[in-house]
Design an enzyme around this catalytic site. Sequence first.
Site, short mmCIF file in Angstrom:
data_model
loop_
_atom_site.label_atom_id
_atom_site.label_comp_id
_atom_site.label_asym_id
_atom_site.label_seq_id
_atom_site.Cartn_x
_atom_site.Cartn_y
_atom_site.Cartn_z
N GLY A 35 -4.17 -7.91 -3.15
CA GLY A 35 -3.48 -9.20 -3.15
C GLY A 35 -4.24 -10.30 -2.46
N ILE A 36 -5.02 -9.95 -1.44
CA ILE A 36 -5.88 -10.94 -0.78
C ILE A 36 -7.25 -10.97 -1.44
CG2 ILE A 36 -7.07 -11.54 1.37
CD1 ILE A 36 -4.77 -10.28 2.90
N GLY A 37 -7.76 -9.80 -1.80
CA GLY A 37 -9.12 -9.70 -2.32
C GLY A 37 -9.35 -10.50 -3.59
N ASP A 57 -13.77 -1.94 -4.75
CA ASP A 57 -12.45 -1.38 -4.47
C ASP A 57 -12.38 0.01 -5.11
OD1 ASP A 57 -9.75 -1.16 -3.59
OD2 ASP A 57 -9.50 -3.32 -3.83
N ASN A 117 -4.98 1.65 7.83
CA ASN A 117 -5.91 0.54 7.66
C ASN A 117 -7.13 0.66 8.57
OD1 ASN A 117 -4.36 -0.57 5.67
ND2 ASN A 117 -3.34 -2.06 6.99
N HIS A 158 -3.28 -10.44 17.15
CA HIS A 158 -2.89 -10.71 15.76
C HIS A 158 -1.46 -10.28 15.45
CE1 HIS A 158 -3.59 -6.43 15.12
NE2 HIS A 158 -3.04 -6.54 13.95
#
Length: 296
Positions: A35-37, A57, A117, A158
């Site tokens: 979704g970000i990539g 990916d 992650n 963060h």
Amino acid sequence: MFSALARPAGAALRRSFSTSAQKNAKVAVLGASGGIGQPLALLLKNSPLVSRLTLYDIAHTPGVAADLSHIETRATVKGYLGPEQLPDCLKGCDVVVIPAGVPRKPGMTRDDLFNTNASIVATLTAACAQHCPEAMICIISNPGLDPARVNVPVIGGHAGKTIIPLISQCTPKVDLPQDQLTAVTGRIQEAGTEVVKAKAGAGSATLSMAYAGARFVFSLVDAMNGKEGVVECSFVKSQEADCGYFSTPLLLGKKGIEKNLGIGKISPFEEKMIAEAIPELKASIKKGEEFVKNMK
């Protein structure tokens, strides 16, 4: 927020760009189908600073690359699929940006995703150390005027209360009453959660994070090309606030981090926020360090 800006362990900060190399950055996106990539790759493909864009990916990257290849910009683009193709994706890269990971869903904390992650990022950075040891590595992690003219340093960590916006250092300068200051600070700290809730389980803050990732890469490449005065906040090894790692404004240059600008002058309200954030931040750092120590 950017949780790292560094070369892999053992690599010297010796990269300098000649005039002929300016605006010819070779950039890899690891996690390019997510979704970000995907939007991050789109933004990078659109930049004149990038001459080669490689996408990695575990699924769908050939399709993403084929789609992006129809955009009439100078950057060549190629997709790489699976661990066996990762070395070819990384060879010769100047900058590697990593948005890879599992997204947060409603009811989940960032801590819930840590082990998954962290393992993904650890594997990818180890590959960078082996196949592009001179590259800069950028790791993405979750944080009334013309917005383009507004700058607010966000320091600390963060997650939750470790996200500390320094409204007192905002440019242009603002003077908010305490109730508004508290409200604005809280909304910045919970911005990611706000998007997760608004998407109702369909995703997290992917588009805005992709933009932030692209902006950071462009700033880094500009600095590597010799542009002066480039400053971005990033979570790096630090001695600020008695923490091993801390996010502060960094002056970027040809060798990556030229100078850590530190926290600077802050208000009593912000001093209190930092003090309250330290225990949680230290616990997060300890967890990360122990994860690395126990890796096999």
